[in-house]
Design a protein around this motif. Structure first.
Motif: not given
Length: 95
Positions: A19, A23, A32, A35-36
């Protein structure tokens, strides 16, 4: 039973690493952001796994806090984000 906890820790670590890589390499801000959100979800899973391993439920309050903060942050970023434009030629063509 210890092998199960080790396997869970290894899988959560690999998920967090993948992950974080996503990101860093994500081409757009929404990649992003996703992914966060995924990284926070993996963190929440790790906290839940730790609570099950240690039989300590006091850390579960942090799960609620993380869920609420992540939701509010994701909604606000998705609502107020500016569309990504790769270069200046496309930016002038849109006007």
């Amino acid at each position: 039973m210890m092998y199960v906890w080790i396997a869970a820790g290894v899988m959560l670590s690999l998920a967090a690493l993948a992950t974080m890589l996503r990101m860093l390499l994500g081409p757009t801000t929404l990649d992003r952001l996703v992914a966060l959100d995924t990284l926070v979800a993996v963190t929440m899973c790790a906290i839940g796994t730790w609570a099950a391993f240690s039989l300590d439920t006091t850390v579960t309050y942090s799960l609620t806090a993380l869920a609420l903060i992540t939701f509010v942050g994701s909604v606000s970023v998705a609502r107020f984000r500016v569309p990504d434009v790769p270069d200046a030629t496309e930016r002038t063509a849109e006007r």
